[in-house]
Motif scaffolding. Sequence first.
Motif, mmCIF file in Angstrom:
data_model
loop_
_atom_site.group_PDB
_atom_site.id
_atom_site.type_symbol
_atom_site.label_atom_id
_atom_site.label_comp_id
_atom_site.label_asym_id
_atom_site.label_seq_id
_atom_site.Cartn_x
_atom_site.Cartn_y
_atom_site.Cartn_z
ATOM 1 N N VAL A 19 -9.500 -9.575 -6.367
ATOM 2 C CA VAL A 19 -8.381 -9.833 -7.280
ATOM 3 C C VAL A 19 -8.864 -10.685 -8.448
ATOM 4 C CG1 VAL A 19 -6.088 -10.844 -7.547
ATOM 5 C CG2 VAL A 19 -6.670 -9.668 -5.427
ATOM 6 N N SER A 48 -12.464 -12.960 9.728
ATOM 7 C CA SER A 48 -11.150 -12.839 9.079
ATOM 8 C C SER A 48 -11.129 -13.680 7.811
ATOM 9 C CB SER A 48 -10.010 -13.224 10.034
ATOM 10 O OG SER A 48 -10.111 -14.562 10.446
ATOM 11 N N HIS A 59 0.824 -1.205 0.000
ATOM 12 C CA HIS A 59 0.000 0.000 0.000
ATOM 13 C C HIS A 59 0.864 1.264 0.000
ATOM 14 C CE1 HIS A 59 -3.929 -2.130 1.477
ATOM 15 N NE2 HIS A 59 -3.458 -2.602 0.343
ATOM 16 N N PHE A 119 -10.286 -1.134 8.425
ATOM 17 C CA PHE A 119 -10.130 -2.574 8.445
ATOM 18 C C PHE A 119 -9.492 -3.020 9.769
ATOM 19 C CE2 PHE A 119 -8.405 -6.521 6.487
ATOM 20 C CZ PHE A 119 -9.640 -7.065 6.236
ATOM 21 N N ALA A 164 -11.093 -10.206 -0.477
ATOM 22 C CA ALA A 164 -9.921 -9.708 -1.210
ATOM 23 C C ALA A 164 -9.596 -10.631 -2.380
ATOM 24 C CB ALA A 164 -8.730 -9.568 -0.265
ATOM 25 N N SER A 184 -12.967 -11.757 5.174
ATOM 26 C CA SER A 184 -12.139 -10.660 4.655
ATOM 27 C C SER A 184 -11.147 -11.158 3.617
ATOM 28 C CB SER A 184 -11.371 -9.990 5.797
ATOM 29 O OG SER A 184 -12.265 -9.435 6.715
ATOM 30 N N ALA A 185 -10.518 -12.286 3.896
ATOM 31 C CA ALA A 185 -9.555 -12.831 2.939
ATOM 32 C C ALA A 185 -10.263 -13.254 1.659
ATOM 33 C CB ALA A 185 -8.791 -14.007 3.557
ATOM 34 N N LEU A 210 -10.567 -8.506 -10.778
ATOM 35 C CA LEU A 210 -9.596 -7.643 -11.468
ATOM 36 C C LEU A 210 -8.947 -8.388 -12.637
ATOM 37 C CD1 LEU A 210 -8.197 -4.808 -11.066
ATOM 38 C CD2 LEU A 210 -6.373 -6.061 -9.904
ATOM 39 N N VAL A 255 -3.173 -2.860 -4.217
ATOM 40 C CA VAL A 255 -4.102 -2.545 -3.127
ATOM 41 C C VAL A 255 -4.806 -3.823 -2.666
ATOM 42 C CG1 VAL A 255 -6.271 -1.373 -2.543
ATOM 43 C CG2 VAL A 255 -4.484 -0.145 -3.805
ATOM 44 N N LEU A 256 -5.304 -4.603 -3.621
ATOM 45 C CA LEU A 256 -6.134 -5.755 -3.274
ATOM 46 C C LEU A 256 -5.312 -6.907 -2.704
ATOM 47 C CD1 LEU A 256 -8.589 -5.686 -6.310
ATOM 48 C CD2 LEU A 256 -8.977 -4.831 -3.988
ATOM 49 N N VAL A 257 -4.122 -7.141 -3.236
ATOM 50 C CA VAL A 257 -3.285 -8.202 -2.669
ATOM 51 C C VAL A 257 -2.806 -7.788 -1.276
ATOM 52 C CG1 VAL A 257 -1.185 -9.569 -2.952
ATOM 53 C CG2 VAL A 257 -2.654 -9.131 -4.924
ATOM 54 N N ASP A 302 -7.424 1.007 5.207
ATOM 55 C CA ASP A 302 -6.609 0.146 6.079
ATOM 56 C C ASP A 302 -6.925 0.398 7.552
ATOM 57 O OD1 ASP A 302 -5.424 -0.812 3.819
ATOM 58 O OD2 ASP A 302 -3.512 0.205 4.104
ATOM 59 N N PHE A 305 -11.096 -5.210 13.263
ATOM 60 C CA PHE A 305 -10.524 -6.321 14.026
ATOM 61 C C PHE A 305 -10.381 -5.960 15.497
ATOM 62 C CE2 PHE A 305 -9.711 -8.037 9.894
ATOM 63 C CZ PHE A 305 -9.890 -9.391 10.113
ATOM 64 N N ALA A 314 -4.103 -3.996 -8.340
ATOM 65 C CA ALA A 314 -3.680 -5.314 -7.852
ATOM 66 C C ALA A 314 -2.902 -5.184 -6.543
ATOM 67 C CB ALA A 314 -2.843 -6.025 -8.917
ATOM 68 N N ASP A 369 -4.659 -6.104 0.780
ATOM 69 C CA ASP A 369 -5.821 -6.429 1.616
ATOM 70 C C ASP A 369 -5.876 -7.925 1.914
ATOM 71 O OD1 ASP A 369 -6.510 -3.804 1.497
ATOM 72 O OD2 ASP A 369 -8.193 -4.042 0.133
ATOM 73 N N PHE A 370 -5.568 -8.720 0.908
ATOM 74 C CA PHE A 370 -5.576 -10.173 1.101
ATOM 75 C C PHE A 370 -4.561 -10.582 2.167
ATOM 76 C CE2 PHE A 370 -3.594 -14.246 0.082
ATOM 77 C CZ PHE A 370 -4.674 -15.095 0.187
ATOM 78 N N PHE A 373 -3.247 -8.822 4.477
ATOM 79 C CA PHE A 373 -3.668 -8.291 5.759
ATOM 80 C C PHE A 373 -4.713 -9.212 6.393
ATOM 81 C CE2 PHE A 373 -5.488 -4.739 8.311
ATOM 82 C CZ PHE A 373 -4.361 -4.565 9.065
ATOM 83 N N SER A 374 -5.676 -9.647 5.602
ATOM 84 C CA SER A 374 -6.702 -10.569 6.106
ATOM 85 C C SER A 374 -6.066 -11.898 6.509
ATOM 86 C CB SER A 374 -7.758 -10.833 5.034
ATOM 87 O OG SER A 374 -8.340 -9.636 4.607
ATOM 88 N N ARG A 375 -5.143 -12.369 5.690
ATOM 89 C CA ARG A 375 -4.473 -13.620 6.001
ATOM 90 C C ARG A 375 -3.722 -13.539 7.328
ATOM 91 N NH1 ARG A 375 -4.160 -17.828 2.013
ATOM 92 N NH2 ARG A 375 -6.385 -18.234 2.143
ATOM 93 N N VAL A 411 -6.844 4.708 0.338
ATOM 94 C CA VAL A 411 -6.195 3.422 0.638
ATOM 95 C C VAL A 411 -5.909 3.327 2.130
ATOM 96 C CG1 VAL A 411 -4.102 2.053 0.328
ATOM 97 C CG2 VAL A 411 -5.207 3.109 -1.661
#
Lengths: 338, 338
Positions: free
Chosen positions: B161, B150, A97, B130, B157, B153-154, B164, A123-125, B127, B134, A121, A127-128, A130-132, B123
């Motif tokens: 993607v 969680s 980010h 988000f 995302a 959320s994953a 996208l 931004v979204l990865v 964050d 949590f 891409a 987010d992924f 972060f969630s992970r 952005v």
Amino acid sequence: MTATVHRLGGAASPPSLDPMIAITAHDMNCVNAVILDRMQSDIPLIPKLAGHLIAGGGKRMRPMLTLASAAVLDYAGTRHHRLAAAVEFIHTATLLHDDVVDGSDLRRGKRTANIIWGNPASVLVGDFLFSRSFELMVEDGSLKVLKILSNASAVIAEGEVNQLTAIRRIDVGEERYLEIIGAKTAALFAAACRIAAVVAERPAAEEAALDAYGRNLGIAFQLVDDAIDYVSDADTMGKDAGDDFREGKMTLPVILAYARGDAEARAFWQRAIREGEAGEAELAEAVARMRETRAVDDTLARARHYGQRAIDALGMFAPSAAREAMVEAVEFAIARAY
Amino acid sequence: MTATVHRLGGAASPPSLDPMIAITAHDMNCVNAVILDRMQSDIPLIPKLAGHLIAGGGKRMRPMLTLASAAVLDYAGTRHHRLAAAVEFIHTATLLHDDVVDGSDLRRGKRTANIIWGNPASVLVGDFLFSRSFELMVEDGSLKVLKILSNASAVIAEGEVNQLTAIRRIDVGEERYLEIIGAKTAALFAAACRIAAVVAERPAAEEAALDAYGRNLGIAFQLVDDAIDYVSDADTMGKDAGDDFREGKMTLPVILAYARGDAEARAFWQRAIREGEAGEAELAEAVARMRETRAVDDTLARARHYGQRAIDALGMFAPSAAREAMVEAVEFAIARAY
């Protein structure tokens, strides 16, 4: 027995991260396995983009701090592997980010993900990942760790927004700057160290000591980074020198040079930072003005101050190779500027 | 007793969200108080930017589903207030990032945050929200809820993607499309409903039923949204009709029109979606071709199918005003297109 903690600058040979790398090597293999496993997804772009950054030569500084802190505490379990991976995912999400926010094109000497795959891409990865990271923490199951890391994440985001609103604001002073780097950098260093004490079930004072170590190291680290931006080049740093200058970022070297400058100097900084007149000629002038005002030198003096505090925070732990390695990591962080 | 569950289309007056709004009104006040309290920050840009979107006329659909689900279960506690706020924060963070990813300039009839404050701020505030979501979940303290949200959320995302990488890919079919909307939209609807059963400590079958209600409603909702993009205008929708078309998004109306078209039609869709020849004339042609192939009508038929599944998932709960309101919410979601 705790009086053996080093003082900064006392080492004969140049300080290195190697002892910390050696002490954490075995655990780091386990962390890397978690990272590789958990960045997978049925959507191929996700591991591709994440892997570019994750495999891209980072030092894994933050998960290494979790592992080294656990070693200092003689922790014998394996919970810290998953949590160190979670810490690295938070950091990686932040980098993705950040590069979008800053429009960066180079990191660690490689083209950034946003340049290769585009901002959406990245931004979204981010987010992924972060969630992970939260999924990993939930699997560990400690609400205390979740609280520490979710709070750190919110503080990081606040620090980034704070920094964003300080861009091109020549009136930003040292206090606000310390607030910003305390949030955007030091909070995750602190949390990375602190969670080791949580999983090792150590008393609050040891948690606090590791937090203080990480926080002060993080501040020192960022101060040195900000100094290096005015004294280095892309070959040695893997990023372009003068990036902060061109972006109008208020870092301590600028803050000190501005505060110590005369009317003419201040007019220069206003044009450069506020108006964005920041080409090659202006960068050279900025560096010269920092030399005159000792702005970079004193940024590094501040870094040594925080580095020393980090080292002293380790004083309550029994001497060990791990503790020595954590001391030397601070010395290494400082020495990068020389 | 459960045989009283409605069938879609059976209502005499136009279906409305009003019964669900009425049933959840008191709880929603509590949720709004949590939202307002927890979007605060010492960094003024954060509440300003977040408030623009949060106060900006959204229906609070997802937290309302948490509250309505709790009402169906006769839950008497207050834990769902904080968790519903967490759900809304996840959703808001996603919207902020979506608008950056899509380069949108209009949402709910208002200029988007990224247009007013720029992509970087959107952005980073995303964050922040988000992370805050949590923190709220951690305060609640249920690892089960944390795991559900969680994971959602994953999955969101990943869905984003996935979408996208499907942009301008005319070969994307209905199965992949359903995968995408199942992840990017339906996963949070499902989680929002499911967590009500968790806090109410209900059996797994009731959790699963509420999950199924939310998931199918989410799919129906998105299908209708995607249909509306080809039949509406900015005045009624608060967003520009044809946005998806101009962006080359593969939604079901396009997928059906392409699959059912002849060689000449396929050449048109390839030019429009793949090559981006998507001006006003092409949009009019796209709508005409969808009419010929019944692509929008059948998208809505698919929506009714999922809507009916959502309604039937409620069959295991005792009849109540809350259950009726949840049925009518499905009918309302579908009726938006007519």
